[in-house]
Design an enzyme around this catalytic site. Structure first.
Site, PDB file in Angstrom:
ATOM      1  N   ASP A  45      25.740 -11.687  23.893  1.00 19.72           N
ATOM      2  CA  ASP A  45      24.537 -11.035  23.704  1.00 19.72           C
ATOM      3  C   ASP A  45      24.728  -9.603  23.727  1.00 19.72           C
ATOM      4  OD1 ASP A  45      25.024 -10.609  26.202  1.00 19.72           O
ATOM      5  OD2 ASP A  45      23.349 -11.469  27.127  1.00 19.72           O
ATOM      6  N   SER A  46      25.922  -9.193  23.634  1.00 24.03           N
ATOM      7  CA  SER A  46      26.301  -7.872  23.242  1.00 24.03           C
ATOM      8  C   SER A  46      25.659  -7.385  22.152  1.00 24.03           C
ATOM      9  CB  SER A  46      27.815  -7.374  23.525  1.00 24.03           C
ATOM     10  OG  SER A  46      28.528  -8.392  22.680  1.00 24.03           O
ATOM     11  N   ASP A  84      26.651 -17.188  24.045  1.00 26.94           N
ATOM     12  CA  ASP A  84      25.964 -16.760  25.300  1.00 26.94           C
ATOM     13  C   ASP A  84      24.408 -17.290  25.160  1.00 26.94           C
ATOM     14  OD1 ASP A  84      27.149 -14.942  27.049  1.00 26.94           O
ATOM     15  OD2 ASP A  84      26.787 -13.028  25.921  1.00 26.94           O
ATOM     16  N   GLU A 114      25.255 -16.219  32.588  1.00 30.69           N
ATOM     17  CA  GLU A 114      25.489 -15.279  33.559  1.00 30.69           C
ATOM     18  C   GLU A 114      24.829 -15.499  34.766  1.00 30.69           C
ATOM     19  OE1 GLU A 114      24.355 -11.241  32.386  1.00 30.69           O
ATOM     20  OE2 GLU A 114      25.383 -11.229  30.354  1.00 30.69           O
ATOM     21  N   GLU A 181      33.659  -9.547  34.942  1.00 28.97           N
ATOM     22  CA  GLU A 181      33.218  -8.173  34.187  1.00 28.97           C
ATOM     23  C   GLU A 181      33.458  -7.097  35.157  1.00 28.97           C
ATOM     24  OE1 GLU A 181      30.411  -8.242  31.276  1.00 28.97           O
ATOM     25  OE2 GLU A 181      30.336  -5.894  31.167  1.00 28.97           O
TER      26      GLU A 181
HETATM   27  O1  KIV Z   1      28.014 -10.314  25.565  1.00 33.06           O
HETATM   28  C1  KIV Z   1      29.082 -10.075  25.331  1.00 33.06           C
HETATM   29  O2  KIV Z   1      29.845  -9.655  24.614  1.00 33.06           O
HETATM   30  C2  KIV Z   1      29.951 -10.187  26.786  1.00 33.06           C
HETATM   31  C3  KIV Z   1      31.163  -9.776  26.863  1.00 33.06           C
HETATM   32  C4  KIV Z   1      31.243  -8.478  27.243  1.00 33.06           C
HETATM   33  C5  KIV Z   1      32.327 -10.473  27.917  1.00 33.06           C
HETATM   34  O3  KIV Z   1      29.375 -10.897  27.856  1.00 33.06           O
END
Ligand code: KIV
Length: 263
Positions: A45-46, A84, A114, A181
């Site tokens: 979700d980045s 994610d 998460e 993280e």
């Molecule tokens: O969303 C993401 O890219 C992540 C990574 C930073 C581990 O959770």
């Protein structure tokens, strides 16, 4: 090149070999990263920050992750594909199951979620239904406003113990991978040593079983503050393919992360 599965990662762990993971969001870059040998691709979700320009991951929807997972899945020759669960997918067990089903149908081979030990029920139910789960602990960006910013977690002995206890409970509930993280390197190593499942780190030091970074960070195209754990592999590379290969090789040969990338 052999296809990477969960069993491959477990075998790496048993053999004391490390593995590389990278975020990916589209077909072309996913193909290049996978062809360079990257073991795990994460549709993270980045994408809310690096693709959509938001200042957090909270605006990202399930439909966003589904769309990008579908794009990556079409062009992934050999990597394990993880997707994610976005903000609030963990609100109830039912929602976790429904959202995970959408991502698995789009081509994900496992989901990442998460949270803390309270997610155990959801993880147990997903695992029962054959959906492998990676549990993301430490700095969880979906709770950035509660954490008061993107800060290192687990610095005190109590916080570190809580992260270790949560990881143990989530593995007991069925999590196949733990992702840590932004925690002190000592804690990253302690969690990896305490668990039988692979532990992936980002800003968690060199002692975890695998390493992950955001693709835009290793290509040096992210804007804003560069976190300490990031390395721009494009700086010395001939092209993007070479940058992916360098990242993969540096992780495999334990040249990355170096002590200066840790906390
Ligand atoms: O969303 C993401 O890219 C992540 C990574 C930073 C581990 O959770």
């Amino acid at each position: 090149m052999k296809t990477v599965t969960l069993s491959t990662l477990q075998a790496y762990k048993r053999a004391g070999e490390t593995f590389s993971c990278l975020t990916a969001y589209d077909a072309s870059f996913a193909h290049a990263a996978s062809a360079a040998g990257i073991d795990v691709l994460l549709v993270g979700d980045s994408l809310g920050m690096v693709l959509q320009g938001h200042s957090s991951t909270l605006p990202v929807t399930l439909e966003n992750i589904r769309y990008h997972t579908h794009c990556v899945a079409r062009a992934n020759p050999h990597s394990l594909l993880m997707a994610d669960l976005p903000f609030m997918s963990n609100a109830t067990t039912e929602r976790m199951l429904e959202d995970a089903a959408v991502l698995m149908r789009a081509g994900a081979q496992m989901v990442k979620v998460e949270g803390e030990a309270w997610m155990a029920d959801g993880i147990r139910e997903l695992t029962r239904r054959g959906v492998p789960v990676c549990a993301h602990l430490g700095l969880t960006p979906q709770t950035v406003y509660q954490l008061g910013g993107y800060k290192v977690q687990g610095r005190s002995a109590e916080q570190a113990q809580k992260i270790l206890d949560d990881a143990r409970q989530l593995v007991e509930a069925g999590a196949s991978i733990i992702l840590l993280e932004c925690v002190p390197s000592e804690l990253g190593q302690a969690v990896a040593e305490a668990l039988d499942v692979p532990v992936i780190g980002i800003g968690a030091g060199p002692g975890t079983d695998g390493q992950i970074l955001v693709m835009h960070d290793i290509l040096g195209v992210s804007s804003g503050i560069k976190p300490r754990f990031v390395k721009n592999f494009m700086a010395e590379a001939n092209d993007i393919h070479d940058a992916f290969r360098r990242y993969h090789t540096d992780v495999k040969e334990r040249r990355f992360p170096a002590p200066e990338h840790g906390f």
